[in-house]
Design a protein around this motif. Structure first.
Motif, PDB file in Angstrom:
ATOM      1  N   ASN A 105      -0.459  -5.947  24.349  1.00 38.81           N
ATOM      2  CA  ASN A 105       0.172  -5.096  23.351  1.00 38.81           C
ATOM      3  C   ASN A 105       0.918  -5.939  22.332  1.00 38.81           C
ATOM      4  O   ASN A 105       1.570  -6.928  22.708  1.00 38.81           O
ATOM      5  CB  ASN A 105       1.168  -4.134  24.001  1.00 38.81           C
ATOM      6  N   PRO A 106       0.847  -5.583  21.057  1.00 41.18           N
ATOM      7  CA  PRO A 106       1.721  -6.236  20.089  1.00 41.18           C
ATOM      8  C   PRO A 106       3.170  -6.082  20.547  1.00 41.18           C
ATOM      9  O   PRO A 106       3.583  -5.019  21.002  1.00 41.18           O
ATOM     10  CB  PRO A 106       1.460  -5.446  18.798  1.00 41.18           C
ATOM     11  N   GLY A 107       3.926  -7.148  20.475  1.00 41.71           N
ATOM     12  CA  GLY A 107       5.304  -7.103  20.930  1.00 41.71           C
ATOM     13  C   GLY A 107       5.505  -7.729  22.294  1.00 41.71           C
ATOM     14  O   GLY A 107       6.620  -8.124  22.643  1.00 41.71           O
ATOM     15  N   SER A 108       4.437  -7.817  23.099  1.00 38.10           N
ATOM     16  CA  SER A 108       4.561  -8.471  24.406  1.00 38.10           C
ATOM     17  C   SER A 108       3.700  -9.724  24.491  1.00 38.10           C
ATOM     18  O   SER A 108       3.721 -10.427  25.497  1.00 38.10           O
ATOM     19  CB  SER A 108       4.170  -7.504  25.532  1.00 38.10           C
ATOM     20  N   LEU A 109       2.940 -10.011  23.435  1.00 40.12           N
ATOM     21  CA  LEU A 109       2.112 -11.216  23.393  1.00 40.12           C
ATOM     22  C   LEU A 109       2.681 -12.180  22.360  1.00 40.12           C
ATOM     23  O   LEU A 109       2.758 -11.848  21.180  1.00 40.12           O
ATOM     24  CB  LEU A 109       0.668 -10.851  23.021  1.00 40.12           C
ATOM     25  N   ASP A 110       3.114 -13.346  22.830  1.00 43.36           N
ATOM     26  CA  ASP A 110       3.596 -14.353  21.898  1.00 43.36           C
ATOM     27  C   ASP A 110       2.600 -15.506  21.824  1.00 43.36           C
ATOM     28  O   ASP A 110       1.571 -15.507  22.507  1.00 43.36           O
ATOM     29  CB  ASP A 110       4.991 -14.851  22.287  1.00 43.36           C
ATOM     30  N   GLY A 128      -3.724  -3.224  22.034  1.00 43.07           N
ATOM     31  CA  GLY A 128      -3.371  -1.811  21.899  1.00 43.07           C
ATOM     32  C   GLY A 128      -2.612  -1.545  20.617  1.00 43.07           C
ATOM     33  O   GLY A 128      -1.390  -1.368  20.635  1.00 43.07           O
ATOM     34  N   VAL A 129      -3.316  -1.491  19.513  1.00 42.58           N
ATOM     35  CA  VAL A 129      -2.682  -1.235  18.213  1.00 42.58           C
ATOM     36  C   VAL A 129      -2.341   0.247  18.070  1.00 42.58           C
ATOM     37  O   VAL A 129      -1.241   0.626  17.679  1.00 42.58           O
ATOM     38  CB  VAL A 129      -3.603  -1.705  17.067  1.00 42.58           C
ATOM     39  N   GLN A 130      -3.303   1.126  18.324  1.00 42.99           N
ATOM     40  CA  GLN A 130      -3.192   2.590  18.307  1.00 42.99           C
ATOM     41  C   GLN A 130      -3.040   3.168  16.905  1.00 42.99           C
ATOM     42  O   GLN A 130      -3.706   4.132  16.565  1.00 42.99           O
ATOM     43  CB  GLN A 130      -2.059   3.096  19.199  1.00 42.99           C
ATOM     44  N   SER A 131      -2.193   2.598  16.075  1.00 40.01           N
ATOM     45  CA  SER A 131      -2.052   3.062  14.694  1.00 40.01           C
ATOM     46  C   SER A 131      -1.283   2.010  13.906  1.00 40.01           C
ATOM     47  O   SER A 131      -0.552   1.198  14.472  1.00 40.01           O
ATOM     48  CB  SER A 131      -1.304   4.398  14.643  1.00 40.01           C
ATOM     49  N   LEU A 132      -1.467   2.042  12.584  1.00 41.64           N
ATOM     50  CA  LEU A 132      -0.668   1.203  11.688  1.00 41.64           C
ATOM     51  C   LEU A 132       0.207   2.065  10.783  1.00 41.64           C
ATOM     52  O   LEU A 132       0.740   1.588   9.787  1.00 41.64           O
ATOM     53  CB  LEU A 132      -1.588   0.302  10.859  1.00 41.64           C
ATOM     54  N   GLN A 133       0.377   3.347  11.141  1.00 43.61           N
ATOM     55  CA  GLN A 133       1.193   4.270  10.354  1.00 43.61           C
ATOM     56  C   GLN A 133       2.476   4.572  11.122  1.00 43.61           C
ATOM     57  O   GLN A 133       2.441   4.948  12.305  1.00 43.61           O
ATOM     58  CB  GLN A 133       0.438   5.568  10.083  1.00 43.61           C
ATOM     59  N   SER A 134       3.606   4.434  10.478  1.00 48.01           N
ATOM     60  CA  SER A 134       4.903   4.547  11.148  1.00 48.01           C
ATOM     61  C   SER A 134       5.105   5.900  11.823  1.00 48.01           C
ATOM     62  O   SER A 134       5.587   5.972  12.964  1.00 48.01           O
ATOM     63  CB  SER A 134       6.034   4.299  10.145  1.00 48.01           C
ATOM     64  N   ALA A 135       4.762   6.987  11.138  1.00 47.35           N
ATOM     65  CA  ALA A 135       4.985   8.317  11.706  1.00 47.35           C
ATOM     66  C   ALA A 135       4.127   8.530  12.951  1.00 47.35           C
ATOM     67  O   ALA A 135       4.588   9.096  13.949  1.00 47.35           O
ATOM     68  CB  ALA A 135       4.683   9.391  10.659  1.00 47.35           C
ATOM     69  N   ARG A 142       5.351   4.515  20.529  1.00 48.08           N
ATOM     70  CA  ARG A 142       5.078   3.081  20.539  1.00 48.08           C
ATOM     71  C   ARG A 142       6.325   2.317  20.108  1.00 48.08           C
ATOM     72  O   ARG A 142       7.041   2.727  19.200  1.00 48.08           O
ATOM     73  CB  ARG A 142       3.921   2.749  19.597  1.00 48.08           C
ATOM     74  N   GLN A 143       6.562   1.173  20.747  1.00 45.89           N
ATOM     75  CA  GLN A 143       7.773   0.404  20.496  1.00 45.89           C
ATOM     76  C   GLN A 143       7.601  -0.669  19.422  1.00 45.89           C
ATOM     77  O   GLN A 143       8.577  -1.281  19.004  1.00 45.89           O
ATOM     78  CB  GLN A 143       8.247  -0.255  21.795  1.00 45.89           C
ATOM     79  N   CYS A 144       6.360  -0.945  19.008  1.00 43.85           N
ATOM     80  CA  CYS A 144       6.156  -1.977  17.987  1.00 43.85           C
ATOM     81  C   CYS A 144       5.674  -1.328  16.692  1.00 43.85           C
ATOM     82  O   CYS A 144       5.125  -0.232  16.698  1.00 43.85           O
ATOM     83  CB  CYS A 144       5.136  -3.015  18.464  1.00 43.85           C
ATOM     84  N   ASP A 145       5.908  -2.023  15.587  1.00 34.88           N
ATOM     85  CA  ASP A 145       5.521  -1.479  14.289  1.00 34.88           C
ATOM     86  C   ASP A 145       4.223  -2.110  13.796  1.00 34.88           C
ATOM     87  O   ASP A 145       3.653  -2.995  14.442  1.00 34.88           O
ATOM     88  CB  ASP A 145       6.644  -1.672  13.270  1.00 34.88           C
ATOM     89  N   ALA A 146       3.770  -1.652  12.647  1.00 37.42           N
ATOM     90  CA  ALA A 146       2.490  -2.107  12.107  1.00 37.42           C
ATOM     91  C   ALA A 146       2.510  -3.596  11.790  1.00 37.42           C
ATOM     92  O   ALA A 146       1.520  -4.306  12.004  1.00 37.42           O
ATOM     93  CB  ALA A 146       2.144  -1.300  10.859  1.00 37.42           C
TER      94      ALA A 146
END
Length: 335
Positions: A105-110, A128-135, A142-146
């Protein structure tokens, strides 16, 4: 291929940094290092059991490995290295492995974890991107942003990963067709080799399910769902992707080899809590509880919670159903 011996291995890592609002897979958030270490020891014990359970010759070199979850990249780097080393031993001759996928997941992979994965033989990442739209991300919990997702893709490329799969979700409450089209365009700009595109299912008991039951949000209209589904197919095929399975798109030569094992109804072995296996017409699933899983294996017992022997007709029906998920459909002569 010898269809009596499994050549695909799945390992379930049940840990996440946080639980997403839509997720009903077995996973736990914010777990202790001690529990993670105990889990790794239990996986090693189960791996030692596997040849006995599968009658010795049933296991051998694997051609595909898939570590999923949960969020495998939520493991600390040293424990992740330990898991990869263990899986390497389970898989036999590493030269036989054609595809080795790890979910992250973005945010847990450095950068250090990405480099570690590549160094230890992983050649495919599923992000696991799921979306690039904030809303949409907010609704999904989701805990990470685009921007973090974009940075993670760039980091994976710097770690010399040339086979990336991105997960996307559509039909999210409040999402419009234009939102979805924007998501597709933004994700295409990341230039991944594979996309898994899932229509959201609001499951009872999840935070989204609770909100839906309380009337706080509603599933999208069926007509909009269909529009979104066909919009994805049109945009992705125009970009050169092949719609090879109901929810999956790949550039030429980049289909998920591991998942093709499932869709071709070939045998596979699963390790970890909630993991399933299918060998010799027998399907079994481990207990969906990390504590119970560890306890059973520590006592020298099996962690299997349920199993079934499929008769010839059941195997035929499943083979047909799974084949019809694929672009090629069912080859009657082979069937």
């Amino acid at each position: 291929m010898n269809n009596s011996r499994p050549q695909s291995l799945y390992v379930h890592v049940p840990f996440c940094l946080s639980k997403c609002a839509y997720c009903d897979f077995y996973s736990l958030a914010a777990c202790s290092r001690e529990l993670m270490q105990r889990y790794l020891r239990a996986v090693e014990l189960e791996a030692r059991q596997a040849p006995r359970r599968l009658h010795c010759e049933a296991t051998g070199p694997m051609t595909t490995i898939y570590i999923g979850g949960g969020t495998p990249s939520a493991l600390p780097a040293d424990l992740l290295a330990g898991l990869l080393g263990l899986i390497g031993e389970c898989a036999g001759d590493g030269e036989e492995v054609e595809e080795f996928t790890v979910e992250a997941n973005p945010g847990s992979l450095d950068a250090s974890k990405a480099g570690l994965l590549r160094q230890m033989g992983v050649n495919r990442l599923s992000l696991g991107v799921q979306s690039l739209q904030s809303a949409t991300l907010a609704t999904l919990g989701r805990q990470c942003d685009a921007e973090t997702a974009r940075e993670t893709v760039a980091m994976a490329r710097r770690a010399v990963f040339d086979n990336l799969s991105l997960d996307l979700i559509f039909a999210v409450p409040g999402q419009t067709l234009q939102d979805w089209l924007k998501d597709l365009d933004d994700v295409l700009a990341l230039e991944s080799e594979h996309l898994s595109v899932y229509g959201l299912s609001i499951e009872p008991g999840t935070p989204l399910g609770v909100r839906a039951a309380a009337g706080e949000l509603a599933a999208v209209d069926e007509g909009l769902y269909v529009e979104m589904m066909f919009a994805a197919r049109e945009r992705l095929e125009r970009a050169g992707f092949e719609h090879y399975e109901i929810s999956n798109y790949a550039l030429p030569g980049r289909r998920s080899r591991h998942n093709m094992t499932y869709w071709h109804n070939r045998p596979y072995v699963g390790l970890g809590p909630a993991a399933a296996s299918y060998v010799g017409g027998v399907r079994w699933k481990n207990v969906s509880d990390v504590e119970g899983y560890c306890q059973a294996l520590e006592r020298g017992q099996s962690a299997i919670a349920e199993s079934e022997q499929l008769d010839a007709e059941s195997r035929a029906r499943e083979t047909a159903m799974l084949a019809l998920r694929l672009l090629e459909g069912l080859e009657l002569d082979d069937f």
